[in-house]
Write a protein that holds these residues in place. Structure first.
Motif, PDB file in Angstrom:
ATOM      1  N   PRO A 187      30.505 149.732 121.807  1.00  0.00           N
ATOM      2  CA  PRO A 187      31.384 148.822 120.855  1.00  0.00           C
ATOM      3  C   PRO A 187      32.752 148.536 121.318  1.00  0.00           C
ATOM      4  N   TRP A 188      33.243 149.283 122.393  1.00  0.00           N
ATOM      5  CA  TRP A 188      34.619 149.208 122.979  1.00  0.00           C
ATOM      6  C   TRP A 188      34.651 147.784 123.537  1.00  0.00           C
ATOM      7  N   LEU A 189      33.453 147.110 123.782  1.00  0.00           N
ATOM      8  CA  LEU A 189      33.457 145.534 124.421  1.00  0.00           C
ATOM      9  C   LEU A 189      34.081 144.600 123.213  1.00  0.00           C
ATOM     10  N   LEU A 190      34.063 144.986 121.854  1.00  0.00           N
ATOM     11  CA  LEU A 190      34.742 144.297 120.928  1.00  0.00           C
ATOM     12  C   LEU A 190      36.117 144.324 121.178  1.00  0.00           C
ATOM     13  N   LYS A 191      36.651 145.117 121.799  1.00  0.00           N
ATOM     14  CA  LYS A 191      38.287 144.945 122.238  1.00  0.00           C
ATOM     15  C   LYS A 191      38.575 144.396 123.570  1.00  0.00           C
ATOM     16  N   THR A 192      37.811 144.760 124.501  1.00  0.00           N
ATOM     17  CA  THR A 192      37.900 144.180 125.905  1.00  0.00           C
ATOM     18  C   THR A 192      37.586 142.907 126.091  1.00  0.00           C
ATOM     19  N   ASN A 193      36.343 142.586 125.728  1.00  0.00           N
ATOM     20  CA  ASN A 193      35.679 141.177 126.110  1.00  0.00           C
ATOM     21  C   ASN A 193      35.408 140.573 124.932  1.00  0.00           C
ATOM     22  N   LEU A 194      36.243 140.493 123.651  1.00  0.00           N
ATOM     23  CA  LEU A 194      35.840 139.585 122.444  1.00  0.00           C
ATOM     24  C   LEU A 194      35.601 138.149 122.860  1.00  0.00           C
ATOM     25  N   PHE A 195      36.565 137.538 123.556  1.00  0.00           N
ATOM     26  CA  PHE A 195      36.253 136.036 123.845  1.00  0.00           C
ATOM     27  C   PHE A 195      34.799 135.815 124.347  1.00  0.00           C
ATOM     28  N   MET A 196      34.506 136.764 125.148  1.00  0.00           N
ATOM     29  CA  MET A 196      33.166 136.537 126.039  1.00  0.00           C
ATOM     30  C   MET A 196      32.023 136.676 124.843  1.00  0.00           C
ATOM     31  N   ILE A 197      32.233 137.793 124.053  1.00  0.00           N
ATOM     32  CA  ILE A 197      31.428 138.080 122.965  1.00  0.00           C
ATOM     33  C   ILE A 197      30.958 136.749 122.277  1.00  0.00           C
ATOM     34  N   VAL A 198      32.141 136.053 121.852  1.00  0.00           N
ATOM     35  CA  VAL A 198      31.984 134.996 120.813  1.00  0.00           C
ATOM     36  C   VAL A 198      31.379 133.851 121.666  1.00  0.00           C
ATOM     37  N   LEU A 199      31.765 133.501 122.868  1.00  0.00           N
ATOM     38  CA  LEU A 199      31.163 132.649 123.618  1.00  0.00           C
ATOM     39  C   LEU A 199      29.706 132.759 123.832  1.00  0.00           C
ATOM     40  N   LEU A 200      29.221 133.911 124.176  1.00  0.00           N
ATOM     41  CA  LEU A 200      27.878 134.163 124.303  1.00  0.00           C
ATOM     42  C   LEU A 200      26.962 134.408 123.229  1.00  0.00           C
ATOM     43  N   ALA A 201      27.687 134.288 122.016  1.00  0.00           N
ATOM     44  CA  ALA A 201      26.960 134.337 120.589  1.00  0.00           C
ATOM     45  C   ALA A 201      26.784 132.635 120.400  1.00  0.00           C
ATOM     46  N   ILE A 202      27.073 131.802 120.923  1.00  0.00           N
ATOM     47  CA  ILE A 202      27.269 130.348 120.621  1.00  0.00           C
ATOM     48  C   ILE A 202      25.676 129.971 120.613  1.00  0.00           C
ATOM     49  N   PRO A 203      25.001 130.038 121.532  1.00  0.00           N
ATOM     50  CA  PRO A 203      23.450 129.720 121.623  1.00  0.00           C
ATOM     51  C   PRO A 203      22.552 130.567 120.662  1.00  0.00           C
ATOM     52  N   ILE A 204      22.913 131.746 120.217  1.00  0.00           N
ATOM     53  CA  ILE A 204      22.445 132.478 119.308  1.00  0.00           C
ATOM     54  C   ILE A 204      22.608 131.925 117.847  1.00  0.00           C
ATOM     55  N   VAL A 205      23.775 131.518 117.457  1.00  0.00           N
ATOM     56  CA  VAL A 205      24.033 130.905 116.429  1.00  0.00           C
ATOM     57  C   VAL A 205      23.749 129.440 116.180  1.00  0.00           C
ATOM     58  N   LEU A 206      23.568 128.568 117.412  1.00  0.00           N
ATOM     59  CA  LEU A 206      22.669 127.528 117.300  1.00  0.00           C
ATOM     60  C   LEU A 206      21.253 127.371 117.045  1.00  0.00           C
ATOM     61  N   LEU A 207      20.816 128.567 117.681  1.00  0.00           N
ATOM     62  CA  LEU A 207      19.330 128.707 117.248  1.00  0.00           C
ATOM     63  C   LEU A 207      19.123 129.272 115.561  1.00  0.00           C
ATOM     64  N   TYR A 208      20.013 129.946 114.949  1.00  0.00           N
ATOM     65  CA  TYR A 208      19.912 130.287 113.697  1.00  0.00           C
ATOM     66  C   TYR A 208      20.140 128.873 112.848  1.00  0.00           C
ATOM     67  N   VAL A 209      21.149 128.038 113.139  1.00  0.00           N
ATOM     68  CA  VAL A 209      21.484 126.750 112.453  1.00  0.00           C
ATOM     69  C   VAL A 209      20.408 125.853 112.426  1.00  0.00           C
ATOM     70  N   LEU A 210      19.777 125.674 113.760  1.00  0.00           N
ATOM     71  CA  LEU A 210      18.586 124.817 114.063  1.00  0.00           C
ATOM     72  C   LEU A 210      17.360 125.187 113.082  1.00  0.00           C
ATOM     73  N   LYS A 211      17.119 126.561 113.038  1.00  0.00           N
ATOM     74  CA  LYS A 211      16.173 127.195 112.172  1.00  0.00           C
ATOM     75  C   LYS A 211      16.237 127.104 110.808  1.00  0.00           C
ATOM     76  N   LYS A 212      17.290 127.230 110.197  1.00  0.00           N
ATOM     77  CA  LYS A 212      17.723 127.160 108.923  1.00  0.00           C
ATOM     78  C   LYS A 212      17.648 125.443 108.573  1.00  0.00           C
ATOM     79  N   ALA A 213      17.745 124.666 109.535  1.00  0.00           N
ATOM     80  CA  ALA A 213      17.803 123.146 109.062  1.00  0.00           C
ATOM     81  C   ALA A 213      16.307 122.669 109.562  1.00  0.00           C
ATOM     82  N   GLY A 214      15.382 123.544 109.707  1.00  0.00           N
ATOM     83  CA  GLY A 214      14.120 123.326 109.902  1.00  0.00           C
ATOM     84  C   GLY A 214      13.724 122.370 111.021  1.00  0.00           C
TER      85      GLY A 214
END
Length: 216
Positions: A187-214
């Motif tokens: 969990p310490w990565l949330l303090k040290t690498n927050l920008f990278m955590i958000v950046l790497l989440a982009i494809p995951i969020v995209l998949l969720y959005v595409l799935k919700k949109a059918g």
């Protein structure tokens, strides 16, 4: 022999032995591969066992070669136990995502450690985002986070278009598993690498959005 060598070699040897057993024994391969219909009938062991089977030597080599290079980062910056949790958890997440996206395709089958390896790759990138990778046929180093995001976006595209005889959904599921488990265990990565955590989440969020949109 250090901790890295021991745990990595044990996993690689297990993959080699079980894969070669599958190469020469069709009944064994069929019994333990991932298959939607069989899993839905109650053969849950296939969610795990399929991660140690491969279709051929090239498939096996690529997965084990990738694991060898990324395992060191996860073990050195976390621990052997965390590495094992991420490996096994990502393997299972890859199978579960495949099951979710193919639940109506009772004959759908898959094998390979790709989900587990993608989980380790994503974990390594979260832990050491500044590292660079050399990819076959590309003579310049590529930032690890560019590789991770690009590969996951390609896997999502592959899922959408059903490209090739590749379990793209297992790659995506493994990456998601590695991402979530790494943040839980470190969990310490949330303090040290927050920008990278958000950046790497982009494809995951995209998949969720595409799935919700059918659209997946």
């Amino acid at each position: 022999m250090g901790k890295l060598d021991l745990v990595t070699i044990v996993i690689i040897v297990a993959n080699v032995i079980i894969s070669y057993k599958g190469f020469g024994d069709f009944g064994f391969f069929e019994k333990y591969k991932f298959n939607v219909g069989a899993v839905q009938r109650g053969e849950k062991v296939r969610l795990f066992s399929s991660g140690f089977l491969h279709v051929d030597n090239a498939h096996l080599f690529f997965n084990m070669f990738s694991l060898y290079f990324f395992a060191e980062v996860v073990i050195n910056l976390m621990s052997v136990s965390s590495f094992i949790i991420i490996y096994v958890g990502s393997l299972l997440m890859g199978s579960l995502v495949s099951l979710y996206f193919h639940k109506q395709e009772y004959h759908y089958s898959a094998v390979g450690a790709s989900g587990a390896v993608m989980g380790i790759i994503y974990a390594a990138i979260l832990l050491q985002p500044g590292m660079s990778l050399y990819i076959f046929f590309i003579p310049i180093p590529i930032p690890a986070y560019i590789f991770g995001i690009g590969y996951l976006l390609y896997s999502i595209y592959g899922m959408k278009k059903s490209l090739g005889n590749i379990g793209h959904d297992a790659h995506v599921g493994g990456a998601v598993g590695g991402y979530i488990l790494t943040l839980i265990l470190a969990p310490w990565l949330l303090k040290t690498n927050l920008f990278m955590i958000v950046l790497l989440a982009i494809p995951i969020v995209l998949l969720y959005v595409l799935k919700k949109a059918g659209k997946m």
